[in-house]
Design an enzyme around this catalytic site. Structure first.
Site, PDB file in Angstrom:
ATOM      1  N   ARG A  46      76.310  41.308  73.190  1.00 11.78           N
ATOM      2  CA  ARG A  46      77.268  40.181  74.717  1.00 11.78           C
ATOM      3  C   ARG A  46      78.623  40.448  75.060  1.00 11.78           C
ATOM      4  O   ARG A  46      78.640  40.690  76.115  1.00 11.78           O
ATOM      5  CB  ARG A  46      77.275  38.897  74.199  1.00 11.78           C
ATOM      6  CG  ARG A  46      75.812  38.559  74.675  1.00 11.78           C
ATOM      7  CD  ARG A  46      75.854  36.792  74.429  1.00 11.78           C
ATOM      8  NE  ARG A  46      75.943  36.479  76.054  1.00 11.78           N
ATOM      9  CZ  ARG A  46      75.846  35.200  76.348  1.00 11.78           C
ATOM     10  NH1 ARG A  46      74.757  34.554  75.714  1.00 11.78           N
ATOM     11  NH2 ARG A  46      75.872  34.772  77.686  1.00 11.78           N
ATOM     12  N   HIS A 173      64.679  42.946  51.830  1.00 11.77           N
ATOM     13  CA  HIS A 173      65.985  44.135  51.946  1.00 11.77           C
ATOM     14  C   HIS A 173      65.836  44.628  50.088  1.00 11.77           C
ATOM     15  O   HIS A 173      65.503  45.207  49.962  1.00 11.77           O
ATOM     16  CB  HIS A 173      66.876  43.979  52.090  1.00 11.77           C
ATOM     17  CG  HIS A 173      67.650  42.909  51.501  1.00 11.77           C
ATOM     18  ND1 HIS A 173      67.385  41.880  51.376  1.00 11.77           N
ATOM     19  CD2 HIS A 173      68.633  42.711  50.222  1.00 11.77           C
ATOM     20  CE1 HIS A 173      68.170  40.819  50.515  1.00 11.77           C
ATOM     21  NE2 HIS A 173      68.902  42.019  49.766  1.00 11.77           N
ATOM     22  N   HIS A 235      61.214  37.376  49.150  1.00  8.03           N
ATOM     23  CA  HIS A 235      62.018  37.943  47.863  1.00  8.03           C
ATOM     24  C   HIS A 235      61.289  38.066  46.659  1.00  8.03           C
ATOM     25  O   HIS A 235      60.990  38.795  45.755  1.00  8.03           O
ATOM     26  CB  HIS A 235      63.467  38.251  47.513  1.00  8.03           C
ATOM     27  CG  HIS A 235      64.007  38.416  49.070  1.00  8.03           C
ATOM     28  ND1 HIS A 235      64.153  39.485  49.909  1.00  8.03           N
ATOM     29  CD2 HIS A 235      65.575  37.793  49.638  1.00  8.03           C
ATOM     30  CE1 HIS A 235      64.976  39.067  51.069  1.00  8.03           C
ATOM     31  NE2 HIS A 235      66.262  38.588  50.703  1.00  8.03           N
TER      32      HIS A 235
HETATM   33  C1  BG6 Z   1      69.626  37.177  51.333  1.00  5.44           C
HETATM   34  C2  BG6 Z   1      69.110  35.086  51.476  1.00  5.44           C
HETATM   35  O1  BG6 Z   1      68.234  37.587  51.877  1.00  5.44           O
HETATM   36  O2  BG6 Z   1      69.686  37.707  50.283  1.00  5.44           O
HETATM   37  C3  BG6 Z   1      71.013  34.979  50.931  1.00  5.44           C
HETATM   38  O3  BG6 Z   1      69.124  35.057  52.931  1.00  5.44           O
HETATM   39  C4  BG6 Z   1      70.665  36.164  49.475  1.00  5.44           C
HETATM   40  O4  BG6 Z   1      70.782  33.978  50.703  1.00  5.44           O
HETATM   41  C5  BG6 Z   1      70.864  37.508  49.314  1.00  5.44           C
HETATM   42  O5  BG6 Z   1      72.449  35.799  49.144  1.00  5.44           O
HETATM   43  C6  BG6 Z   1      70.765  37.932  48.495  1.00  5.44           C
HETATM   44  O6  BG6 Z   1      70.592  39.288  48.057  1.00  5.44           O
HETATM   45  P1  BG6 Z   1      71.196  40.322  46.802  1.00  5.44           P
HETATM   46  O7  BG6 Z   1      70.600  42.044  48.038  1.00  5.44           O
HETATM   47  O8  BG6 Z   1      72.548  39.865  47.247  1.00  5.44           O
HETATM   48  O9  BG6 Z   1      70.640  40.582  46.275  1.00  5.44           O
END
Ligand code: BG6
Length: 477
Positions: A46, A173, A235
């Site tokens: 924005r 991720h 995750h």
């Molecule tokens: C994110 C969560 O998807 O993953 C976070 O929203 C979390 O709360 C994070 O801290 C952890 O990712 P990583 O890669 O640091 O283990």
């Protein structure tokens, strides 16, 4: 693997995720030669600013989050030449004609929705209306993908009105982490493990994703999510899937995702007494969860541990214990597969009984350890001890071994058009279908999480969950 010339448009191009993850990841791929001549990164947000101001913004982000590579000023300058910016209104008309005027027909173009899910629909509609969608268009969608099954379905329906499923990249991720991919290679690239990878030989599996950070700064989001929605539904579920799935015929998107989906669908309903929820309290000058989210009566969990079962031939009778939480005593993400006792000990009861354990360490140090039983050295008879067969990736592959950030791998997979490490619509919905009744149960009963000390191992009940079954958590204790 080389990629074709591409454009990456980042909606939310000035946001937190862009600064911390997307921009540094793309910069590193650029340094690795994976941004072919003519490729562009187009920031869209924005805020009104010109391309020069956006480049300055990106320079700032890289100096903070770009690591050592960003110390090379000429590399940063060369990368910045590939950047441009459009001020855009996701809910209005501003900027859309400019954006469509920039597009090169049929070029691979990924639109990264690095914005809240409330804008997904507006963005999708406008991309269509302005003729920005063609066969080589992809969209990248961040979690949270919905809040529950209904909202996830609605999101999927909405996106499917504008895009084919093959154009939608739902990011988790964790799937981009090197060791998570290694889990599949360890299982399916070795003869050693897979014949034993079932309920006949495995006593139980445990998955821990422990963090030391709290939720300060993300309170508003987290308070409505909690550990179940923030980590477990996605995750940990993905880690469970990769640990438990059948071998896919090929390492290709639908073959892998079909097998993961079967795992989620085989999950039994979790009994309320097999779940422990926790919430961190203040310690050592650190605020409590309730202070962090500014809600003195919050009932949101910052920790969860549970025991679940899979109703299928491979795993019937083998429990899976999962736990995750914030403000715990250490950062530790690992999957441990604990094998059963040998059927009979020829060394007699005094020798002791030992179990093999395979630990896949995801964070902080990536590696794999196999616990093997040997004889305790010395003349004093046959006593058994465990020694680790240890493979630290840093040691085995050398300190310079390239361990790219998850986002580097995932963004390049989007450009290549490879969906193997992305979640399919039915997978996400199945995960919510498993999570929803658990959360609804807490809400209906008004359950409050157990307080636990910041920087502890979580509520004592989590240890009890294991001890009741004669087992104990590996990793963080
Ligand atoms: C994110 C969560 O998807 O993953 C976070 O929203 C979390 O709360 C994070 O801290 C952890 O990712 P990583 O890669 O640091 O283990």
């Amino acid at each position: 693997i080389p990629v074709d010339t591409f454009d990456l448009v980042v909606f939310g191009g000035t946001g937190d995720l862009a600064q911390r993850k997307i921009l540094p990841a793309l910069f590193k791929r650029f340094c690795a030669g994976q941004m072919p001549r003519g490729s562009r990164l187009i920031g869209a947000a924005r805020t009104t600013m010109d391309a020069a101001a956006y480049r300055d913004f990106v320079r700032g982000a890289l100096s903070e989050f770009g690591g050592e590579a960003a110390l090379d000023r000429s590399a940063v300058d060369a990368f910045c030449e590939k950047l441009t910016y459009v001020a855009i209104d996701a809910r209005g008309d501003q900027g859309w004609d400019t954006l469509s005027g920039m597009m090169v027909p049929d070029r691979v173009c990924a639109f990264y929705y690095s914005v809240g899910p409330g804008l997904f629909s507006d963005l999708s509609q406008r991309l269509h209306r302005h003729g920005l969608v063609h066969a080589n268009t992809r969209i990248v969608v961040e979690k949270p993908f919905g809040h529950d099954l209904d909202s996830a379905r609605a999101l999927n329906r909405e996106l499917s009105q504008h895009f084919e499923e093959s154009q939608i990249y739902r990011i988790d991720h964790y799937l981009g982490k090197e060791t998570v991919q290694n889990l599949m290679v360890v299982r399916f690239g070795n003869m050693l493990f897979e014949p034993l990878w079932n309920a006949q030989y495995i006593d139980h599996v445990q998955i821990t994703v422990a963090e030391t950070v709290g939720v300060r700064g993300r309170g508003e989001y987290y308070e409505n999510a909690g550990a179940m929605r923030d980590m477990m539904q996605n995750h940990l579920m993905q880690l469970l899937c990769l640990t438990a799935m059948e071998p896919p015929a090929m390492f290709e998107p639908d073959a892998v995702r079909d097998e993961k989906l079967k795992v989620i669908r085989a999950l039994d309903v979790v009994q309320p007494h097999h779940i422990v929820r926790g919430q961190y309290t203040a310690a050592d000058g650190h605020s409590s969860y309730r202070e962090d989210v500014d809600n003195p009566r919050s009932k949101t969990e910052s920790f969860i541990a549970l025991k679940c079962h899979l109703n299928n031939w491979r795993w019937a009778g083998t429990p899976f214990y999962l736990r995750t939480g914030k403000r715990l005593k250490e950062r530790d993400s690992e999957i441990t597969v604990v094998f059963k006792d040998t059927p009979h000990s020829i060394f007699g009861p005094e020798a002791g009984r030992h179990r093999n354990e395979l630990t896949i360490q995801l964070q902080p140090d990536e590696g794999i350890t196999l616990g093997v039983t040997i004889k305790e050295p010395g003349p004093g008879g046959m006593r058994l001890i465990d020694v680790p067969l240890d493979m630290s990736f840093a040691e085995a592959l050398g300190p310079d071994a390239d361990s790219p950030d998850a986002y580097e791998r995932l963004i390049m997979d989007v450009i290549r058009g490879n969906q193997t490490l992305f979640m399919r619509n039915d997978e996400v919905e199945a995960a919510w279908a498993w999570t929803d009744p658990i959360i609804r149960g807490w809400e209906a009963r008004g359950d409050a999480p157990k307080p636990y000390d910041s920087f502890s191992a979580g509520p004592d009940d989590a240890a009890m969950l294991m001890r009741r079954d004669g087992r104990e958590w590996r990793g963080m204790k």
